[in-house]
Scaffold this motif. Structure first.
Motif, PDB file in Angstrom:
ATOM      1  N   ALA A  56      -2.220   4.547   3.518  1.00 13.92           N
ATOM      2  CA  ALA A  56      -0.894   5.154   3.361  1.00 13.92           C
ATOM      3  C   ALA A  56      -0.991   6.428   2.534  1.00 13.92           C
ATOM      4  CB  ALA A  56       0.051   4.170   2.673  1.00 13.92           C
ATOM      5  N   PHE A  57      -0.109   7.386   2.852  1.00 11.53           N
ATOM      6  CA  PHE A  57       0.007   8.591   2.036  1.00 11.53           C
ATOM      7  C   PHE A  57       1.393   9.194   2.214  1.00 11.53           C
ATOM      8  CE2 PHE A  57      -1.810  10.002   6.056  1.00 11.53           C
ATOM      9  CZ  PHE A  57      -1.085  11.141   6.370  1.00 11.53           C
ATOM     10  N   VAL A  58       1.835   9.938   1.197  1.00  8.54           N
ATOM     11  CA  VAL A  58       3.137  10.602   1.233  1.00  8.54           C
ATOM     12  C   VAL A  58       3.046  11.802   2.168  1.00  8.54           C
ATOM     13  CG1 VAL A  58       4.856  11.884  -0.122  1.00  8.54           C
ATOM     14  CG2 VAL A  58       3.772   9.825  -1.072  1.00  8.54           C
ATOM     15  N   THR A  59       3.984  11.873   3.109  1.00  7.94           N
ATOM     16  CA  THR A  59       3.997  12.951   4.099  1.00  7.94           C
ATOM     17  C   THR A  59       5.063  14.001   3.833  1.00  7.94           C
ATOM     18  OG1 THR A  59       5.494  11.684   5.504  1.00  7.94           O
ATOM     19  CG2 THR A  59       3.136  11.463   5.937  1.00  7.94           C
ATOM     20  N   VAL A  71       0.833  -1.204   0.000  1.00  6.95           N
ATOM     21  CA  VAL A  71       0.000   0.000   0.000  1.00  6.95           C
ATOM     22  C   VAL A  71       0.872   1.260   0.000  1.00  6.95           C
ATOM     23  CG1 VAL A  71      -1.814   1.259   1.229  1.00  6.95           C
ATOM     24  CG2 VAL A  71      -1.917  -1.230   1.059  1.00  6.95           C
ATOM     25  N   ALA A  72       1.966   1.235   0.746  1.00  8.48           N
ATOM     26  CA  ALA A  72       2.876   2.385   0.767  1.00  8.48           C
ATOM     27  C   ALA A  72       3.483   2.632  -0.617  1.00  8.48           C
ATOM     28  CB  ALA A  72       3.975   2.175   1.806  1.00  8.48           C
ATOM     29  N   ALA A  73       3.823   1.560  -1.323  1.00  5.16           N
ATOM     30  CA  ALA A  73       4.382   1.705  -2.672  1.00  5.16           C
ATOM     31  C   ALA A  73       3.354   2.322  -3.623  1.00  5.16           C
ATOM     32  CB  ALA A  73       4.843   0.346  -3.209  1.00  5.16           C
ATOM     33  N   ILE A  74       2.095   1.917  -3.487  1.00  2.00           N
ATOM     34  CA  ILE A  74       1.046   2.507  -4.327  1.00  2.00           C
ATOM     35  C   ILE A  74       0.943   4.008  -4.056  1.00  2.00           C
ATOM     36  CG2 ILE A  74      -1.448   2.580  -4.738  1.00  2.00           C
ATOM     37  CD1 ILE A  74      -1.405  -0.509  -4.251  1.00  2.00           C
ATOM     38  N   GLU A  98       8.758  10.101   1.965  1.00  2.00           N
ATOM     39  CA  GLU A  98       8.391   9.437   3.200  1.00  2.00           C
ATOM     40  C   GLU A  98       6.899   9.135   3.125  1.00  2.00           C
ATOM     41  OE1 GLU A  98       9.283  10.556   7.653  1.00  2.00           O
ATOM     42  OE2 GLU A  98       7.346  11.428   7.051  1.00  2.00           O
ATOM     43  N   VAL A  99       6.523   7.904   3.457  1.00  2.00           N
ATOM     44  CA  VAL A  99       5.129   7.482   3.425  1.00  2.00           C
ATOM     45  C   VAL A  99       4.724   7.020   4.828  1.00  2.00           C
ATOM     46  CG1 VAL A  99       3.462   5.872   2.415  1.00  2.00           C
ATOM     47  CG2 VAL A  99       5.340   6.770   1.010  1.00  2.00           C
ATOM     48  N   PHE A 100       3.626   7.578   5.328  1.00  2.00           N
ATOM     49  CA  PHE A 100       3.074   7.165   6.613  1.00  2.00           C
ATOM     50  C   PHE A 100       2.031   6.085   6.358  1.00  2.00           C
ATOM     51  CE2 PHE A 100      -0.401   7.638   9.771  1.00  2.00           C
ATOM     52  CZ  PHE A 100       0.305   7.244  10.902  1.00  2.00           C
ATOM     53  N   VAL A 101       2.068   5.030   7.175  1.00  2.00           N
ATOM     54  CA  VAL A 101       1.123   3.931   7.048  1.00  2.00           C
ATOM     55  C   VAL A 101       0.465   3.671   8.396  1.00  2.00           C
ATOM     56  CG1 VAL A 101       0.826   1.498   6.436  1.00  2.00           C
ATOM     57  CG2 VAL A 101       2.553   2.868   5.261  1.00  2.00           C
ATOM     58  N   LYS A 102      -0.848   3.480   8.340  1.00  2.00           N
ATOM     59  CA  LYS A 102      -1.614   3.094   9.530  1.00  2.00           C
ATOM     60  C   LYS A 102      -2.407   1.853   9.157  1.00  2.00           C
ATOM     61  CE  LYS A 102      -5.575   5.054  10.442  1.00  2.00           C
ATOM     62  NZ  LYS A 102      -6.642   6.002  10.812  1.00  2.00           N
ATOM     63  N   ALA A 103      -2.345   0.835  10.024  1.00  2.00           N
ATOM     64  CA  ALA A 103      -3.131  -0.375   9.816  1.00  2.00           C
ATOM     65  C   ALA A 103      -4.145  -0.503  10.943  1.00  2.00           C
ATOM     66  CB  ALA A 103      -2.225  -1.604   9.769  1.00  2.00           C
ATOM     67  N   VAL A 104      -5.390  -0.756  10.569  1.00  2.00           N
ATOM     68  CA  VAL A 104      -6.486  -0.872  11.532  1.00  2.00           C
ATOM     69  C   VAL A 104      -7.115  -2.250  11.380  1.00  2.00           C
ATOM     70  CG1 VAL A 104      -8.751   0.029  12.205  1.00  2.00           C
ATOM     71  CG2 VAL A 104      -6.948   1.608  11.473  1.00  2.00           C
ATOM     72  N   THR A 105      -7.252  -2.947  12.501  1.00  2.00           N
ATOM     73  CA  THR A 105      -7.952  -4.224  12.488  1.00  2.00           C
ATOM     74  C   THR A 105      -9.383  -4.011  12.964  1.00  2.00           C
ATOM     75  OG1 THR A 105      -7.927  -6.519  13.260  1.00  2.00           O
ATOM     76  CG2 THR A 105      -7.147  -4.861  14.810  1.00  2.00           C
ATOM     77  N   CYS A 132      -3.560  -1.325  14.737  1.00  2.00           N
ATOM     78  CA  CYS A 132      -2.667  -2.426  15.084  1.00  2.00           C
ATOM     79  C   CYS A 132      -1.209  -2.118  14.770  1.00  2.00           C
ATOM     80  CB  CYS A 132      -3.116  -3.730  14.439  1.00  2.00           C
ATOM     81  SG  CYS A 132      -3.253  -3.684  12.666  1.00  2.00           S
ATOM     82  N   THR A 133      -0.953  -1.146  13.924  1.00  2.00           N
ATOM     83  CA  THR A 133       0.427  -0.720  13.690  1.00  2.00           C
ATOM     84  C   THR A 133       0.460   0.607  12.944  1.00  2.00           C
ATOM     85  OG1 THR A 133       2.634  -1.493  13.011  1.00  2.00           O
ATOM     86  CG2 THR A 133       0.847  -1.828  11.464  1.00  2.00           C
ATOM     87  N   THR A 134       1.563   1.310  13.107  1.00  2.00           N
ATOM     88  CA  THR A 134       1.876   2.475  12.285  1.00  2.00           C
ATOM     89  C   THR A 134       3.326   2.313  11.850  1.00  2.00           C
ATOM     90  OG1 THR A 134       2.610   3.815  14.167  1.00  2.00           O
ATOM     91  CG2 THR A 134       0.290   4.027  13.513  1.00  2.00           C
ATOM     92  N   ALA A 135       3.659   2.897  10.727  1.00  2.00           N
ATOM     93  CA  ALA A 135       5.029   2.802  10.233  1.00  2.00           C
ATOM     94  C   ALA A 135       5.302   3.927   9.248  1.00  2.00           C
ATOM     95  CB  ALA A 135       5.262   1.455   9.549  1.00  2.00           C
TER      96      ALA A 135
END
Length: 175
Positions: free
Chosen positions: A77-80, A40-43, A88-95, A106-109
């Motif tokens: 994900a989106f470019v910050t 998703v970050a690559a997209i 730099e891409v911020f990613v948030k994952a939600v379960t 559940c995670t951020t990166a």
């Protein structure tokens, strides 16, 4: 190149967590989640650059909540921030527990991508600008994170040079 807002690069992927995606604890394999994150970050990075990209780094990925079989996992994900050829891409994952609707982050990166030409050489990317308060916060702190990545990369290169390519390394160095 024309500046682009962070929101232009937003990428979202939702997947159902099925038995083949889980470990013996009935939770999503960490590596599977990391693959979703990188995908998703690559997209998001390609959407911003409109060029092919390669993953340059992934900051620490902390697993904050388990993702159970039967849940969904939504990765956003989106470019910050951008710098010359990198993003730099911020990613948030939600379960989400689909039956109850209970949702947890559940995670951020943060990941860094580099746009490349047909020969795999880095090429410039457009600047990015924040619009929301969260985007502004992430954008403001990005140069500090970039400096930390630079230092971590330097340390990784030094460690790689010490260990070398021989196997098994521990015999060679009497460890």
């Amino acid at each position: 190149m024309e500046k682009k807002p962070c929101s232009n690069s937003l990428a979202v992927k939702t997947s159902h967590v099925l038995p083949p995606d889980t470990n013996t604890h009935g939770t999503l394999f960490g590596g599977k989640l990391m693959a979703h994150i990188d995908d998703v970050a690559a997209i998001a990075a390609v959407r911003h650059a409109r060029k092919p990209v390669v993953t340059a780094s992934t900051d620490s990925v902390d697993f904050l909540a388990p993702v159970k079989e039967g849940d969904s996992i939504c990765v956003e994900a989106f470019v910050t921030w951008t710098h010359n050829t990198s993003m730099e891409v911020f990613v948030k994952a939600v379960t989400e527990e689909l039956i109850t609707g209970d949702r947890k982050v559940c995670t951020t990166a943060f990941l860094t991508f580099v746009a490349v030409d047909d020969n795999g050489r880095p090429i410039p990317v457009p600047d990015v600008y924040p619009e929301t308060e969260l985007e502004k916060l992430l954008h403001k702190d990005a140069p500090k994170r970039a400096e930390q990545r630079k230092e971590r990369r330097k340390n990784s290169k030094e460690l790689a040079a010490k260990f070398g390519t021989n196997y098994p390394w521990h015999h060679e160095n009497n460890v």
